[in-house]
Design an enzyme around this catalytic site. Structure first.
Site, PDB file in Angstrom:
ATOM      1  N   TYR A 111       0.822  -1.202   0.000  1.00 43.77           N
ATOM      2  CA  TYR A 111       0.000   0.000   0.000  1.00 43.77           C
ATOM      3  C   TYR A 111       0.860   1.257   0.000  1.00 43.77           C
ATOM      4  CZ  TYR A 111      -3.704   3.198   1.164  1.00 43.77           C
ATOM      5  OH  TYR A 111      -4.615   4.214   1.110  1.00 43.77           O
ATOM      6  N   TRP A 113       1.112   5.701  -1.494  1.00 42.84           N
ATOM      7  CA  TRP A 113       0.852   6.703  -2.522  1.00 42.84           C
ATOM      8  C   TRP A 113       1.993   6.864  -3.493  1.00 42.84           C
ATOM      9  CZ3 TRP A 113      -2.543  11.251  -3.058  1.00 42.84           C
ATOM     10  CH2 TRP A 113      -3.820  10.986  -2.568  1.00 42.84           C
TER      11      TRP A 113
HETATM   12  P1  PGD Z   1       3.334   7.997   2.197  1.00 50.00           P
HETATM   13  O1  PGD Z   1       4.008   8.779   3.256  1.00 50.00           O
HETATM   14  O2  PGD Z   1       2.667   8.757   1.092  1.00 50.00           O
HETATM   15  O3  PGD Z   1       2.218   7.182   3.015  1.00 50.00           O
HETATM   16  O4  PGD Z   1       0.082   6.063   3.646  1.00 50.00           O
HETATM   17  P2  PGD Z   1       1.292   5.974   2.575  1.00 50.00           P
HETATM   18  O5  PGD Z   1       2.063   4.729   2.825  1.00 50.00           O
HETATM   19  O6  PGD Z   1       0.803   6.199   1.184  1.00 50.00           O
HETATM   20  O7  PGD Z   1       4.330   6.907   1.634  1.00 50.00           O
HETATM   21  C1  PGD Z   1       4.770   6.915   0.307  1.00 50.00           C
HETATM   22  C2  PGD Z   1       6.213   6.422   0.226  1.00 50.00           C
HETATM   23  O8  PGD Z   1       6.536   6.240  -1.150  1.00 50.00           O
HETATM   24  C3  PGD Z   1       7.228   7.393   0.764  1.00 50.00           C
HETATM   25  O9  PGD Z   1       8.102   6.724   1.643  1.00 50.00           O
HETATM   26  C4  PGD Z   1       8.000   7.860  -0.485  1.00 50.00           C
HETATM   27  O10 PGD Z   1       9.357   8.163  -0.244  1.00 50.00           O
HETATM   28  C5  PGD Z   1       7.882   6.651  -1.378  1.00 50.00           C
HETATM   29  N1  PGD Z   1       8.020   6.931  -2.807  1.00 50.00           N
HETATM   30  C6  PGD Z   1       7.672   8.046  -3.465  1.00 50.00           C
HETATM   31  N2  PGD Z   1       7.910   7.911  -4.795  1.00 50.00           N
HETATM   32  C7  PGD Z   1       8.429   6.664  -4.975  1.00 50.00           C
HETATM   33  C8  PGD Z   1       8.865   5.924  -6.128  1.00 50.00           C
HETATM   34  O11 PGD Z   1       8.796   6.365  -7.267  1.00 50.00           O
HETATM   35  N3  PGD Z   1       9.310   4.660  -5.921  1.00 50.00           N
HETATM   36  C9  PGD Z   1       9.364   4.123  -4.686  1.00 50.00           C
HETATM   37  N4  PGD Z   1       9.788   2.882  -4.594  1.00 50.00           N
HETATM   38  N5  PGD Z   1       8.977   4.811  -3.579  1.00 50.00           N
HETATM   39  C10 PGD Z   1       8.500   6.059  -3.718  1.00 50.00           C
HETATM   40  C11 PGD Z   1      -0.994   6.951   3.501  1.00 50.00           C
HETATM   41  C12 PGD Z   1      -2.223   6.489   4.328  1.00 50.00           C
HETATM   42  O12 PGD Z   1      -2.020   6.637   5.748  1.00 50.00           O
HETATM   43  C13 PGD Z   1      -3.453   7.216   3.950  1.00 50.00           C
HETATM   44  S1  PGD Z   1      -3.755   7.462   2.265  1.00 50.00           S
HETATM   45  C14 PGD Z   1      -4.369   7.615   4.859  1.00 50.00           C
HETATM   46  S2  PGD Z   1      -5.696   8.588   4.362  1.00 50.00           S
HETATM   47  C15 PGD Z   1      -4.338   7.211   6.262  1.00 50.00           C
HETATM   48  N6  PGD Z   1      -4.498   8.325   7.143  1.00 50.00           N
HETATM   49  C16 PGD Z   1      -4.250   8.176   8.461  1.00 50.00           C
HETATM   50  C17 PGD Z   1      -4.848   9.015   9.479  1.00 50.00           C
HETATM   51  O13 PGD Z   1      -5.616   9.928   9.196  1.00 50.00           O
HETATM   52  N7  PGD Z   1      -4.523   8.766  10.768  1.00 50.00           N
HETATM   53  C18 PGD Z   1      -3.700   7.783  11.141  1.00 50.00           C
HETATM   54  N8  PGD Z   1      -3.402   7.627  12.434  1.00 50.00           N
HETATM   55  N9  PGD Z   1      -3.129   6.995  10.210  1.00 50.00           N
HETATM   56  C19 PGD Z   1      -3.381   7.136   8.899  1.00 50.00           C
HETATM   57  N10 PGD Z   1      -2.814   6.303   7.970  1.00 50.00           N
HETATM   58  C20 PGD Z   1      -3.172   6.298   6.547  1.00 50.00           C
END
Ligand code: PGD
Length: 770
Positions: A111, A113
């Site tokens: 999972y 983004w």
């Molecule tokens: P990001 O920090 O976006 O979090 O959780 P998600 O895991 O999507 O992580 C993306 C990672 O991808 C980053 O480490 C980034 O460096 C890496 N990355 C970026 N580009 C690339 C690439 O091209 N290749 C590779 N291999 N890596 C890349 C999000 C999720 O968290 C979501 S959507 C929601 S809505 C939730 N919200 C909450 C909340 O409201 N409250 C709590 N307590 N917890 C939540 N968790 C959820």
């Protein structure tokens, strides 16, 4: 010095990168964006930050002792290796695991983004690769709106159609007279859309609605959930009690005969069952405003007056995703539909209900007739899946059965976890439990650009490029612009794109041609663009070369008229909804038939385990709202300048009400310890009356930073709220993420201030590099 402007995009907006001397020196927002995101301010100093992963790394213990369950994950040094060695070791491990278990032993849900860009989308690349190899156990639904996406098909039919064809902002701006905003419409969230956005119009639409005379009511524990300029009436509700207030609104509508009985009869199923419950016929407890006031601390006369206003005006009832990212999160979205049905305004311009205005930027942006290109992922031969948020349960309880949406599923026995483009230490709850779960598999592989906590807990870490280091196409199904995301700079260190990594792995595994279909990066972009151009069937669309040279391709705007409920209202028999009755299901016989005590057949008040009304509030008297952050997307680019500018003595800010702070001798700028039975973290106090009493707000996204990395229960010194949140599904129906709320206590931290080490690469074991 020559300066080039390179077109590019991110989930938080399109931009041009100003490049000089081989590095990005500035970011210029796209010229047509009326309200660019401040998150663009995180890009420049992240690109070459020491927290980048610069070469392939293997955990020393995995190299020495081989694959296997290991509680030392997250606490051992890494050994740098060459690309050929990394590819060789990983290909060997994939061969071993697939020979033993096939895809059923591989979790490729991964999972996250990751980054904007339709081709280099990390999770899609991984899925395509694993599908070539024999498939994988997948995750379904999302952490964002897991509860909503399972309940809504039962209530109104297809989820996708319903979200994609929501009423456009431009229509709300012109017609809505009263916006009831449960959870508000936080502008920070409208900045972000999966795949990016060339424009951020939400602020202007809200301003225009206000200028026309629209009224706004904010139901939220946080005042900042609506911008001040809309002049909202703020109802500072006890978190977790919205369902009680919604039921009391329904009670008033019924008691004062303000509900639209014709609409309920013609377009809805099962209102009578719900009505009996609201009036207390079935359980002896009428859901009056007085009853709800005792739970929500919203005065009964205020609730009654609001119901009358709703019936008198063209009203939009919006619930944002945070209301369903809690225990029993299915109920609030279901009630929003029910209330809107009672008003009889569903399908009228500017009336009805909304879900997610203010949760993601694309909601309310009219859909394009033809969406942008996407990477084909192939077929997954493995049927097994989990709802995404059940990750730790899966790893801790292989072979155990659990309920999900009317079925009994079984957790698979996972040997290898492959993660690309996500950070479970950001998105998952109860992190000490997650750490114990991550100790279970034989091997964990991560591709990331940064040393995120997930990378630190992996065995094989492969450095991924950032988008500015590769070529891609940006676009979203709701944004009228395609963007040539041209490479601006060379990859940092030895980083490679996920695609390039899989190309080498696929070749080592003897399936190179199957994965690449003979295309390299630019050939894929050309192929995807040409496919889109044929689907779009617009004769004036430029060729790929013209598009690539121009950078930004403006498309015809989305179609306001594609609204799902407009058609349904006009002809409910001819265009029925995708529910069993073809109508809006206020009572669902299907859900009722599942017999779930935590999700009965109609919207119901089910007190959460953790809220201010619970017994536990005696020991942990503050309600934590762990929402999405303002200064970054999730945990992405936490090292960037804008995110860093919001920290308090290096820690994530926690907002606390003045009287609650005073009772604990806490002042703004103090470091505090936030704790409950699951864990603790340090955070930086901000004393403010923009949160209601007995509520504290600490956003997600500060990189998890345990004081003692070898102890899963160790305090996080940086302020990651997921050490405090609980890991239970929203209900047996959706099993969604319930990470938004938890009960906590807060105290002033008087000990020595531990350093932040989250951005330092982990210790390196510099044995002879293979
Ligand atoms: P990001 O920090 O976006 O979090 O959780 P998600 O895991 O999507 O992580 C993306 C990672 O991808 C980053 O480490 C980034 O460096 C890496 N990355 C970026 N580009 C690339 C690439 O091209 N290749 C590779 N291999 N890596 C890349 C999000 C999720 O968290 C979501 S959507 C929601 S809505 C939730 N919200 C909450 C909340 O409201 N409250 C709590 N307590 N917890 C939540 N968790 C959820």
């Amino acid at each position: 010095m020559t300066r080039n402007l390179v077109p590019h995009s991110s989930h938080w907006g399109a931009f041009e990168a100003e490049v000089a001397d081989g590095t990005v020196v500035a970011i210029r927002p796209y010229r047509n964006d009326p309200d660019p995101s401040p998150l663009l301010g995180n890009i420049v100093d992240s690109l070459r930050h020491p927290a980048r992963v610069t070469q392939p790394m293997i955990r020393a213990g995995w190299l020495d002792r081989g694959p296997g369950a290991d509680p030392r994950r997250g606490a051992e040094p890494f050994v740098p290796v060459s690309w050929p060695t990394a590819v060789d070791l990983l290909a060997g491990e994939l061969r071993r695991v697939y020979a033993e278990t096939g895809g059923a032993g591989v979790y490729g849900g991964s999972y996250g983004w990751s980054s904007a860009g339709r081709f280099h989308h990390a999770q899609s690349q991984l899925h395509r690769f694993l599908n070539c190899l024999g498939g994988y156990v997948r995750g379904e639904h999302s952490y964002s709106n897991g509860a909503q996406s399972v309940i809504m098909p039962h209530v109104v039919g297809s989820m996708r159609e319903f979200l994609d064809r929501a009423t456009a902002w431009s229509v709300l701006e012109r017609h809505t007279e009263l916006f009831i905003c449960f959870g508000g419409i936080p502008l920070k969230n409208t900045m972000v859309s999966p795949g990016g956005a060339s424009r951020h119009p939400a602020r202007d639409h809200l301003r225009a609605a206000r200028a026309r005379g629209a009224e706004f009511v904010l139901v939220s524990p946080l005042r900042g959930d609506l911008p001040e300029f809309v002049g909202a009436e703020w109802l500072p509700i006890v978190p977790g009690s919205d369902v009680a207030v919604m039921l009391a609104l329904a009670h008033t509508l019924i008691a004062e005969r303000l509900h639209d009985r014709d609409f309920l009869q013609r377009y809805c199923a099962g209102f009578d069952r719900f009505e009996s419950y609201v009036l207390g016929t079935t359980d002896g407890r009428p859901k009056t405003p007085e009853w709800a006031a005792g739970l929500s601390e919203i005065p009964a006369p205020t609730i009654r007056a609001l119901a009358r206003r709703m019936a008198a005006k063209r009203t939009l009832i919006n619930v944002n995703y945070s209301l369903q990212r809690v225990e029993h999160g299915e109920q609030a979205p279901w009630l929003a539909v029910t209330l809107a049905a009672m008003l009889g305004q569903i399908g009228l311009p500017g009336g009805g209900f909304g879900q997610g205005y203010g949760s993601l930027g694309y909601v309310g942006r009219a859909p394009l007739r033809v969406g942008p290109p996407t990477l084909p992922q192939g077929q997954n031969p493995v049927d097994t899946f989990i709802p995404f948020a059940r990750l730790a349960d899966m790893l801790l309880h292989p072979g155990e059965a659990f309920d999900f949406d009317g079925t009994r599923l079984t957790y698979p026995d996972i040997r290898l976890v492959y993660w690309c483009g996500g950070n479970p230490f950001h998105h998952h709850q109860h992190l000490s439990r997650l750490r114990r779960a991550l100790a279970r598999p034989a091997t964990i592989v991560v591709h990331d650009s940064f040393w995120t906590p997930m990378a630190r807990h992996a065995d094989i870490v492969l450095p991924a490029t950032m988008t500015l280091e590769r070529n891609d196409i940006g676009g979203s199904p709701h944004d009228a612009c395609l963007i040539a995301m041209r490479q601006a700079v060379e990859p940092w260190g030895e980083a490679r794109s996920d695609f390039a990594i899989f190309v080498d792995l696929a070749a080592a595994l003897g399936m190179g041609e199957r994965f690449t279909e003979g295309r390299d990066e630019m050939a894929w972009l050309r192929y995807l663009y040409d496919g889109w151009r044929a689907r779009a069937a617009v004769s004036s669309a430029p060729t790929f070369d013209e598009f690539w040279a121009s950078g930004f391709l403006e498309l015809p705007e989305g179609d306001e008229d594609l609204v799902l409920f407009k058609q349904f209202r006009a002809d409910p028999e001819g265009t029925p909804l995708g529910t069993p009755s073809g109508k809006i299901e206020i009572f669902s016989a299907t859900i009722d038939g599942f017999g779930y005590e935590d999700c009965p057949g109609h919207p119901t008040w089910l007190p959460p385990t953790e809220w201010l009304g619970a017994e536990l509030a005696g020991r942990f008297p503050l309600h934590l709202v762990a929402n999405n952050p303002t200064a970054r997307l999730h945990s992405q680019l936490d090292v960037g300048g804008f995110s860093q500018s919001t920290k308090v003595r290096g820690r994530e800010p926690i907002r606390i009400y003045p009287a609650d702070a005073a009772a604990r001798s806490i002042e703004s700028g103090d470091t505090v310890r936030v704790f409950n039975d699951r864990g603790s973290c340090l955070a930086g106090a901000v004393v403010t009356d923009t949160v209601r009493p007995r509520v504290v707000q600490l956003s997600t996204g500060a990189w998890y930073d345990p004081l003692d990395p070898s102890d899963p229960d160790s305090m996080c010194v940086h302020g990651n709220p997921n050490v405090l949140t609980f890991d239970r599904g929203t209900s047996k129906l959706a099993q969604g993420c319930s990470g938004q709320h938890a009960l906590v206590q807060v105290e002033r931290w008087t000990g020595p201030l531990p350093p932040i080490r989250a951005y330092d690469p982990p210790p390196t074991d510099r044995r002879a590099r293979a």
